[in-house]
Design an enzyme around this catalytic site. Structure first.
Site, PDB file in Angstrom:
ATOM      1  N   ASP A  81       8.048 -14.538  -7.908  1.00  0.00           N
ATOM      2  CA  ASP A  81       7.605 -13.176  -8.195  1.00  0.00           C
ATOM      3  C   ASP A  81       6.249 -13.242  -8.887  1.00  0.00           C
ATOM      4  OD1 ASP A  81       7.909 -10.345  -8.429  1.00  0.00           O
ATOM      5  OD2 ASP A  81       8.298 -10.625 -10.546  1.00  0.00           O
ATOM      6  N   SER A  82       5.621 -12.075  -8.953  1.00  0.00           N
ATOM      7  CA  SER A  82       4.326 -11.984  -9.636  1.00  0.00           C
ATOM      8  C   SER A  82       4.488 -12.090 -11.153  1.00  0.00           C
ATOM      9  CB  SER A  82       3.680 -10.644  -9.290  1.00  0.00           C
ATOM     10  OG  SER A  82       4.566  -9.594  -9.628  1.00  0.00           O
TER      11      SER A  82
ATOM     12  N   CYS B  69       9.220 -10.549  -4.955  1.00  0.00           N
ATOM     13  CA  CYS B  69       8.171  -9.556  -5.187  1.00  0.00           C
ATOM     14  C   CYS B  69       7.894  -8.750  -3.919  1.00  0.00           C
ATOM     15  CB  CYS B  69       6.905 -10.298  -5.612  1.00  0.00           C
ATOM     16  SG  CYS B  69       5.494  -9.247  -5.876  1.00  0.00           S
TER      17      CYS B  69
ATOM     18  N   GLU C 226       8.132  -2.520 -18.250  1.00  0.00           N
ATOM     19  CA  GLU C 226       7.845  -3.682 -19.117  1.00  0.00           C
ATOM     20  C   GLU C 226       7.916  -3.273 -20.585  1.00  0.00           C
ATOM     21  OE1 GLU C 226       5.647  -6.809 -18.124  1.00  0.00           O
ATOM     22  OE2 GLU C 226       6.495  -6.690 -16.114  1.00  0.00           O
TER      23      GLU C 226
ATOM     24  N   CYS D  36      10.326  -2.183  -5.407  1.00  0.00           N
ATOM     25  CA  CYS D  36       9.579  -2.954  -6.417  1.00  0.00           C
ATOM     26  C   CYS D  36      10.604  -3.605  -7.336  1.00  0.00           C
ATOM     27  CB  CYS D  36       8.669  -2.017  -7.203  1.00  0.00           C
ATOM     28  SG  CYS D  36       7.855  -2.801  -8.608  1.00  0.00           S
TER      29      CYS D  36
ATOM     30  N   HIS E 233      10.703  -3.988 -10.385  1.00  0.00           N
ATOM     31  CA  HIS E 233      10.946  -3.335 -11.681  1.00  0.00           C
ATOM     32  C   HIS E 233      11.818  -2.087 -11.588  1.00  0.00           C
ATOM     33  CE1 HIS E 233       7.756  -6.028 -12.721  1.00  0.00           C
ATOM     34  NE2 HIS E 233       7.672  -5.587 -13.965  1.00  0.00           N
TER      35      HIS E 233
HETATM   36  N1  DGL Z   1       6.726  -7.706  -8.470  1.00  0.00           N
HETATM   37  C1  DGL Z   1       5.943  -6.561  -8.084  1.00  0.00           C
HETATM   38  C2  DGL Z   1       6.647  -5.878  -6.901  1.00  0.00           C
HETATM   39  O1  DGL Z   1       7.837  -6.027  -6.679  1.00  0.00           O
HETATM   40  C3  DGL Z   1       5.744  -5.591  -9.227  1.00  0.00           C
HETATM   41  C4  DGL Z   1       4.838  -6.106 -10.317  1.00  0.00           C
HETATM   42  C5  DGL Z   1       3.426  -6.343  -9.837  1.00  0.00           C
HETATM   43  O2  DGL Z   1       2.696  -5.377  -9.535  1.00  0.00           O
HETATM   44  O3  DGL Z   1       3.041  -7.512  -9.770  1.00  0.00           O
HETATM   45  O4  DGL Z   1       5.996  -5.174  -6.171  1.00  0.00           O
END
Ligand code: DGL
Length: 282
Positions: A13-14, A76, A169, A201, A203
């Site tokens: 993930d990012s 992600c 977050e 997403c 989050h």
């Molecule tokens: N992990 C990213 C997603 O699922 C969200 C956080 C980011 O923008 O890096 O799109």
């Protein structure tokens, strides 16, 4: 294919949002070892260019392949939306050379978009499907494409929600500010009378109760983390690569930075104590 079943599932993930996917995998596949990489030094990806996201995704894929993972799970949505092909291209690994022939193993790549699109199409009765995600995910049109491949008649309404990531977050899952922003973002989606909404997403599953309340109880919310765990379980079953060594699963979390409050936020996403966390810059 190397069938050593104890090899870990590589999840990436990012940042730490992908821990929602790890959580779903731990629940669905409790015996599987997991190696997670979260690019906490460079998050968020959702507002970056396609070129940058592809470059970062390639570095992470390379790192996880070197950890000898048996499967790659792109948690992600943003990377899945714009860098899927780059990741697949790097997933073919030379494992041996026989005479002048190189034997290549293709590590399966699972990504959230296909998983969630399938779940959305299965659940929608009216074929009116809403999708929310980061600007990069929504601009890529990847969800609409994936849904239309499964059902040409489906109508897809997409909405970027860039403020959701920082709000989550911050832990503001039911804060008045989050509620106000969510009402604003969802207004056009509600107007389209969708019966299914994809939380596109990492989050957003943490905002599920609030989003459900705003959308109304008749709208089905598709949690991409759960969708991902389901297809990972199916693939493991199909390829007979489930871990059978009988030991408790081992979890390793790599991050590219240890930001302020990492432990607290990470445990909120994971729903349990974070085990070993290692710093790894790419
Ligand atoms: N992990 C990213 C997603 O699922 C969200 C956080 C980011 O923008 O890096 O799109």
């Amino acid at each position: 294919m190397n069938t050593q079943t104890h090899r870990a599932i590589g999840v990436f993930d990012s940042g730490i949002g992908g821990l929602t996917v790890v959580r779903a995998l731990m629940e669905r596949l409790p015996f599987e070892n997991i190696i997670y990489f979260g690019d906490t030094a460079r998050v968020p990806y959702g507002i970056k260019s396609v070129e940058t996201i592809n470059r970062y995704a390639a570095q992470i894929t390379d790192f996880l392949i070197k950890q000898d993972v048996k499967m790659l799970v792109v948690a992600c949505n943003t990377m899945a939306a714009v860098a899927h092909q780059t990741i697949v291209d790097l997933s073919h690994v030379p494992v041996a050379a026989i005479a002048s022939q190189t034997i290549v193993e293709s590590v399966p790549v699972l990504e959230v978009i296909d998983a969630s699109a399938r779940m959305a199409v299965q659940n929608s009765k009216t074929k009116s499907i809403g999708v929310i995600g980061t600007p990069a995910t929504i601009n890529s049109n990847a969800y609409a494409r994936a849904i239309h491949l499964l059902d040409r008649d489906a109508r897809v309404f997409s909405q970027a929600c860039p403020l959701f990531v920082p709000l989550v977050e911050e832990g503001w899952f039911d804060h008045p500010a989050t509620r106000l922003i969510a009402q604003e973002y969802l207004k056009p989606v509600i107007a389209e009378q969708v019966d299914t909404l994809v939380l596109g997403c990492t989050h957003y599953p943490l905002l599920k109760p609030l989003l459900q309340e705003i959308m109304g109880s008749s709208v089905k919310l598709i949690d991409s983390a759960e969708a991902m765990a389901d297809i990972a379980a199916d693939l493991i079953d199909q390829k007979k690569i489930g871990n059978i060594d009988g030991k408790p699963a081992d979890y390793t979390f790599y991050v590219s930075d240890l930001p302020y409050r990492f432990q607290t936020i990470g445990e909120r996403f994971l729903g349990r104590t974070l085990g070993r966390v290692e710093l790894k810059s790419l």
